[in-house]
Design a protein around this motif. Sequence first.
Motif, PDB file in Angstrom:
ATOM      1  N   ILE A 576      -2.629  -7.770   1.490  1.00 51.47           N
ATOM      2  CA  ILE A 576      -2.078  -6.406   1.456  1.00 51.47           C
ATOM      3  C   ILE A 576      -1.875  -6.008   0.007  1.00 51.47           C
ATOM      4  CG2 ILE A 576      -0.072  -4.979   2.028  1.00 51.47           C
ATOM      5  CD1 ILE A 576       0.153  -6.517   4.628  1.00 51.47           C
ATOM      6  N   LYS A 577      -2.615  -5.002  -0.400  1.00 52.11           N
ATOM      7  CA  LYS A 577      -2.574  -4.588  -1.809  1.00 52.11           C
ATOM      8  C   LYS A 577      -1.852  -3.268  -2.006  1.00 52.11           C
ATOM      9  CE  LYS A 577      -6.819  -7.050  -2.770  1.00 52.11           C
ATOM     10  NZ  LYS A 577      -8.274  -6.954  -2.767  1.00 52.11           N
ATOM     11  N   ARG A 578      -1.662  -2.550  -0.905  1.00 52.04           N
ATOM     12  CA  ARG A 578      -0.993  -1.238  -1.030  1.00 52.04           C
ATOM     13  C   ARG A 578       0.072  -1.114   0.052  1.00 52.04           C
ATOM     14  NH1 ARG A 578      -4.700   3.164   0.264  1.00 52.04           N
ATOM     15  NH2 ARG A 578      -5.715   1.668   1.666  1.00 52.04           N
ATOM     16  N   PHE A 579       1.171  -0.511  -0.311  1.00 53.77           N
ATOM     17  CA  PHE A 579       2.167  -0.115   0.684  1.00 53.77           C
ATOM     18  C   PHE A 579       2.090   1.403   0.793  1.00 53.77           C
ATOM     19  CE2 PHE A 579       4.513  -3.803  -1.407  1.00 53.77           C
ATOM     20  CZ  PHE A 579       4.008  -4.734  -0.500  1.00 53.77           C
ATOM     21  N   VAL A 580       1.777   1.879   1.977  1.00 56.90           N
ATOM     22  CA  VAL A 580       1.645   3.325   2.186  1.00 56.90           C
ATOM     23  C   VAL A 580       2.825   3.772   3.040  1.00 56.90           C
ATOM     24  CG1 VAL A 580       0.190   5.171   3.086  1.00 56.90           C
ATOM     25  CG2 VAL A 580      -0.846   3.152   2.032  1.00 56.90           C
ATOM     26  N   VAL A 581       3.751   4.475   2.430  1.00 56.54           N
ATOM     27  CA  VAL A 581       4.992   4.842   3.115  1.00 56.54           C
ATOM     28  C   VAL A 581       4.948   6.331   3.452  1.00 56.54           C
ATOM     29  CG1 VAL A 581       7.510   4.823   2.996  1.00 56.54           C
ATOM     30  CG2 VAL A 581       6.199   3.074   1.776  1.00 56.54           C
ATOM     31  N   TYR A 598       0.269  -4.942  -6.509  1.00 56.57           N
ATOM     32  CA  TYR A 598       0.108  -5.907  -7.598  1.00 56.57           C
ATOM     33  C   TYR A 598       0.517  -5.311  -8.950  1.00 56.57           C
ATOM     34  CZ  TYR A 598      -1.501  -9.238  -4.252  1.00 56.57           C
ATOM     35  OH  TYR A 598      -1.529 -10.114  -3.196  1.00 56.57           O
ATOM     36  N   ALA A 599       0.386  -4.005  -9.078  1.00 58.68           N
ATOM     37  CA  ALA A 599       0.931  -3.364 -10.291  1.00 58.68           C
ATOM     38  C   ALA A 599       2.454  -3.454 -10.270  1.00 58.68           C
ATOM     39  CB  ALA A 599       0.492  -1.907 -10.353  1.00 58.68           C
ATOM     40  N   TRP A 600       3.006  -3.307  -9.080  1.00 57.09           N
ATOM     41  CA  TRP A 600       4.471  -3.419  -8.957  1.00 57.09           C
ATOM     42  C   TRP A 600       4.934  -4.831  -9.292  1.00 57.09           C
ATOM     43  CZ3 TRP A 600       7.559  -6.377  -5.672  1.00 57.09           C
ATOM     44  CH2 TRP A 600       8.920  -6.038  -5.639  1.00 57.09           C
ATOM     45  N   ILE A 601       4.176  -5.824  -8.787  1.00 63.40           N
ATOM     46  CA  ILE A 601       4.537  -7.225  -9.091  1.00 63.40           C
ATOM     47  C   ILE A 601       4.504  -7.451 -10.604  1.00 63.40           C
ATOM     48  CG2 ILE A 601       3.752  -9.616  -8.897  1.00 63.40           C
ATOM     49  CD1 ILE A 601       2.731  -8.929  -6.079  1.00 63.40           C
ATOM     50  N   PHE A 617       3.618   3.949  -8.384  1.00 63.15           N
ATOM     51  CA  PHE A 617       3.900   4.858  -7.273  1.00 63.15           C
ATOM     52  C   PHE A 617       2.975   6.063  -7.361  1.00 63.15           C
ATOM     53  CE2 PHE A 617       7.777   2.462  -7.932  1.00 63.15           C
ATOM     54  CZ  PHE A 617       8.144   2.130  -6.641  1.00 63.15           C
ATOM     55  N   LYS A 618       2.286   6.325  -6.267  1.00 64.02           N
ATOM     56  CA  LYS A 618       1.350   7.452  -6.236  1.00 64.02           C
ATOM     57  C   LYS A 618       1.800   8.412  -5.147  1.00 64.02           C
ATOM     58  CE  LYS A 618      -3.596   8.078  -5.604  1.00 64.02           C
ATOM     59  NZ  LYS A 618      -4.783   7.352  -5.143  1.00 64.02           N
ATOM     60  N   ASP A 619       1.916   9.659  -5.531  1.00 72.70           N
ATOM     61  CA  ASP A 619       2.338  10.705  -4.612  1.00 72.70           C
ATOM     62  C   ASP A 619       1.089  11.246  -3.916  1.00 72.70           C
ATOM     63  OD1 ASP A 619       4.192  12.348  -3.463  1.00 72.70           O
ATOM     64  OD2 ASP A 619       4.203  13.807  -5.092  1.00 72.70           O
ATOM     65  N   VAL A 620       0.925  10.931  -2.651  1.00 75.99           N
ATOM     66  CA  VAL A 620      -0.326  11.250  -1.955  1.00 75.99           C
ATOM     67  C   VAL A 620      -0.152  12.548  -1.168  1.00 75.99           C
ATOM     68  CG1 VAL A 620      -2.019  10.401  -0.296  1.00 75.99           C
ATOM     69  CG2 VAL A 620      -0.774   8.793  -1.743  1.00 75.99           C
ATOM     70  N   PRO A 621      -1.103  13.478  -1.295  1.00 72.81           N
ATOM     71  CA  PRO A 621      -0.999  14.708  -0.495  1.00 72.81           C
ATOM     72  C   PRO A 621      -1.005  14.382   0.994  1.00 72.81           C
ATOM     73  CG  PRO A 621      -2.692  14.921  -2.181  1.00 72.81           C
ATOM     74  CD  PRO A 621      -2.266  13.495  -2.175  1.00 72.81           C
ATOM     75  N   PRO A 622      -0.301  15.154   1.793  1.00 76.43           N
ATOM     76  CA  PRO A 622      -0.196  14.851   3.224  1.00 76.43           C
ATOM     77  C   PRO A 622      -1.544  14.771   3.919  1.00 76.43           C
ATOM     78  CG  PRO A 622       1.356  16.570   2.612  1.00 76.43           C
ATOM     79  CD  PRO A 622       0.494  16.327   1.422  1.00 76.43           C
ATOM     80  N   ALA A 623      -2.525  15.533   3.437  1.00 76.47           N
ATOM     81  CA  ALA A 623      -3.831  15.548   4.104  1.00 76.47           C
ATOM     82  C   ALA A 623      -4.486  14.178   4.057  1.00 76.47           C
ATOM     83  CB  ALA A 623      -4.735  16.583   3.447  1.00 76.47           C
ATOM     84  N   GLU A 624      -4.109  13.357   3.064  1.00 74.07           N
ATOM     85  CA  GLU A 624      -4.730  12.040   2.921  1.00 74.07           C
ATOM     86  C   GLU A 624      -3.931  10.936   3.611  1.00 74.07           C
ATOM     87  OE1 GLU A 624      -5.465  11.247  -1.172  1.00 74.07           O
ATOM     88  OE2 GLU A 624      -6.182  13.277  -1.556  1.00 74.07           O
ATOM     89  N   MET A 625      -2.965  11.348   4.422  1.00 76.92           N
ATOM     90  CA  MET A 625      -2.089  10.339   5.024  1.00 76.92           C
ATOM     91  C   MET A 625      -2.845   9.373   5.933  1.00 76.92           C
ATOM     92  SD  MET A 625       1.343  12.170   6.303  1.00 76.92           S
ATOM     93  CE  MET A 625       2.519  12.903   5.195  1.00 76.92           C
ATOM     94  N   LEU A 626      -2.541   8.115   5.753  1.00 75.15           N
ATOM     95  CA  LEU A 626      -2.915   7.121   6.751  1.00 75.15           C
ATOM     96  C   LEU A 626      -1.682   6.936   7.617  1.00 75.15           C
ATOM     97  CD1 LEU A 626      -4.613   4.472   4.464  1.00 75.15           C
ATOM     98  CD2 LEU A 626      -5.734   5.783   6.262  1.00 75.15           C
TER      99      LEU A 626
END
Lengths: 924, 231
Positions: A576-581, A598-601, A617-626
Amino acid sequence: MRTPCFPLARIAMLVLSVTTTGTAMAQTAPSATIVPGERLSNWLLRQPADLFIDGLIWSRPEDMRVQRQLKKELLAEGVLSDWLRNAPVTGRAVIARPEVRWLQAHPKDDPILREGDGIFAGPRPQFVTLLKQDGSLCHVPHTPQARARDYVEACDGQAAGHSWAWLTQPDGQTQRVGLSSWNDSTQMGVAPGAWIWSPADAAKVPEAFSDKLVKFLGTQGPAPDPTTATSVAKAPAPTLTTSRQQQLSASDWGGIGLLQTPTARMESAGHMRITAAHIQPYTNLNVMFQPLDWVEAGFRYTQVSNRIYGITTRDYTDKSFDLKLRLLQESAVLPELALGWRDLAGTGMFSSEYVVGNKRTGNFDWSLGLGWGYLGNRGQWSNPLGALGSKFKTRPSPEVGEGGKFSVNTYFKGPVSPFGGVQWQSPIDGLRLKLEYEGNNYQHEPLSNNQKQRTGWNAGLAWLVAPSVDWSVGVERGNRLMTALTFNVDLSTLSTPKLHDPAPVRFTNAVPATLGPSGWTPTAEVSAAQSGWKVTGIQQQGDALLVDVDQAEGTYKQERLERIVPVLHKDSPPDIKRFVVNLSDRGLHQSTQEVDRYAWIAAQTQPSTPATRPTIFKDVPPAEMLRSQPQSDAAKGTYTIAPSYTQILGGPDAFLLYQLGVSATAEYRFSASTWLSGTLNLRVADNYDNFKYTAPSDLPRVRTYQREFTTASRLTLPNLQLTHVEKLGADHFVSLYGGALEWMYAGVGAEWLYRPWRSPLAVGVDVNRVRQRDFHQNLQLRDYGVTTGHATVYWDTGWQDVNVKLSAGQYLAGDKGATLDFSRRFSNGVSVGAYGTKTNVKAKDFGEGSFDKGVYVNIPFDAMLATSSKETASLRWTPLTRDGGARLDRQVQLYELTSLRDPKAMVFRSVQPVEPRTGAAVFE
Amino acid sequence: MYKHPAPPQVHRTPTVRMWLLFLAAVSALSGCTSTGQLWLKTAQAALHGGSNASEPTNTKYQYLRCIINGRTLFLAKGFTDETASGPIETWYSGGGEVIKLLNGRIVGTAGITPEWRNVRYSNVPSWDVMAAASPGPSSMSYTRTRDVMPGYLYGIQDEVQVIRLASSTPENMGSVVVEERMTSTAQPLPAALYRLQQQDGHWRVVASKQCLSERFCLTLEQWAPPPVPTK
């Protein structure tokens, strides 16, 4: 006398360490060689014990680009060009603390040295160096407790003609300090190896250049000690303790001033001040705000002890608003200048306008002003504005009418009187003495309440009895004692450590090979406990861990998110390389935050410099939500029981009418987006025996049945409503609601909001059909019904954190008009605002106050409490409750519910102590 | 490196009592706003105040019990560095703050406000000499130079007079108490107190009260976890 400056070259003679791609320096000490991959602390342990670590330079080639640009900008100014051309670009970054054993315990601040990094350090310098305008250096022996002014004097013989100095400490920290009696302030000391830049005022070096230069000096490391004795000046005397910050204090009227008179001084933005002042026959309760650095505004209640309020036996009470604008900031030549209004929108009893200037000479702050109206009642001089027209020569009576109007026709009219005085800051810390001459003549007092006045000179003192509390006493009019108590707080720095929150999950380097046997359930539970949010789903999808959060409320959202990340990391397998909240509120998905694991680590284990800092931390537009798999959201009930307190201030029956009680709030969720909520209140104690007055009204009584609603029943149901919210498309939101919508109205309503993600603009419309509730606040209704609603534009102006809200529509009394609301929101989420409503109701029909208006302060509990809270304290002052311009108090407002879409949603944070962090640019 | 499970920190934290006072004033003016939750939560937070650290149990480490403004926390020894002046001990709080001691005297702090850096002592009489001295005023003194942060107060020089006090209380039986007063300084501090006991044939500091500023004093006392009862 001139000494060319090549500071790094000199430092490199002492101890130098650069790996292969470092700048060409000589005499690398063998012990100083960097081993790529080692910590800075390990490198330091190999160095001589007498190394001056405070001035250590850790540099990275990647960071030279920005510093090169800074140097280029400086060279473009044409000042110090020769010196600047020879000054190297170093790529220096900050080291948090020059203490090896501390660095070892704080890996986040202990750099892992890389190929190409440079480290430069030498022995402790013995001098402070003044960079002169011609590029020469003046070296002054370091003197403990000498201040920048002393070093300037040591070099130039005198500091006169130098208003400011820019100071760069050997660790790269910078400060601008005042050198003159008008701008002196508490100052830092000057460390050996510090740089000082203090151009003569006559040279007119742009301040912007000096601001940049001092930052560039921060990249240079400690100033070099002299190589010849000729450039050395005599050591100065230590005078640091004589530098003092000017301490301001409130006048009897709450604004910054002397006793009766205002001054041009102001606090910094964010300050709020409550002053209770008494001088027979007046008692003022003043509340003042500083929403911007140049605006002071507030309101007051004035009780007149020898006059009664209407037909009652109570003391007469007046309400009024003040405004003061700073026109000019003090400089070496010019005074601070302000323009102000006192009682600009009340009954006009004390209405005054003034212009006032201040000039400081050390511990004395002199003010001189000109007052119109109450402040100029003495009428000693004819109005200088009379030259503009005869209408300025006499002051018409204010159009008091129903009060509350802006009596523009009286402003700056009539004779004037001078006023002024001085505040002396005594050697006793916190004690200030005041002397003033006021322009009021107490033979023209309002309410035919003339007072004896033996002299226009007043004298008093202000004493700081506690860090935020001033006690003032004085003799005014030559025959009366004045006493006042002021409580002062800077709302913009309001913050409390979260001592009672669950201990944060500690970072661990270990990564579990697989998911634990309990799956993600413990992860979700701990994440919820850490953040206070509801984790509704959690699932791995490829290299991402998807986390769905609902009720993602609270002002400090980024801090809550940062508390979840260690939990996710602790339980996540290495793939797991990304946490998508995904952050939602009431089931409305609004924002996604993606965390590069891993950047956070890496950020937990080592510092990075600006040029090498990864985006975590990346602010993702809602349209790209997983999205994770929807989780079953079981209907759930919640309730809280808490004490309740409500009050009415300044009414004719009593200054304070209050009730104490117990309030129970319950909620039942049918789904994430549909819920039933209600509040039951039991009044336990009150003083409503005194509550007799029902205000007259020529309008439908939509709010003036306040007494009846307040006193009819001890057990009330202020709210019981069913609410559903829905997202329609990417940026559209709707809500439908029905029930007892507030304590006075029941009905149904709907709201639509268009709010693009991270847009400073939003538009909404709400429409409601409501009927007035029974006075007992039960389920019965009265006859009066109305359709009310508004179209609202919300605008984050981007200017000084000011937000504007404009609503137009039909109000509860059926009147039509608009409400304009301005507020300033500080970085800790505290906001201060004011609003006014003007409708098609005439002032005489509106009644006392003429139009609806008020001020408010919103303070997140997070800023005050030792435990995290999602709630916000809303403190609102309205001078009067009237029927015109009255709005339905809707419990659920989509703009609040969609705050996750705000451009600053992840920006608000608790105020942290300013601590240097390793890796920060020296000029950040 | 020693890591305490909970991170009690040495630095002072702002109290919420001031905000309670502020809110009392603000709430008293807030028209028809229900502030019940605000009152309750603020009062709860105000009453709780700062908590003491739990006692460590790991017998592998050496500890100092540290009391600051009535709060107790424990420091664990991380390092002992041999220097020309003597062994410098590095003690860590659970929050990673550092106190460095040379023969029981503070020679450095980091992460604490104020921080003392580059502390240098000259002509310090040894504890053995002090223990042998007669109680009462003496001519023994030494010079201390220190850098203090924040504020960049570099090179502050203190002249310190060392006085052996008469041991009168039962607590001090077998001990020697030494007081150190500053006779000349630009940054006055309250007097420091050291309680000495003989260990390994030398007098050593077992407890002390030292101040980093006029308002920030701490007591340090050698402390050992209670032995684990054998089954």
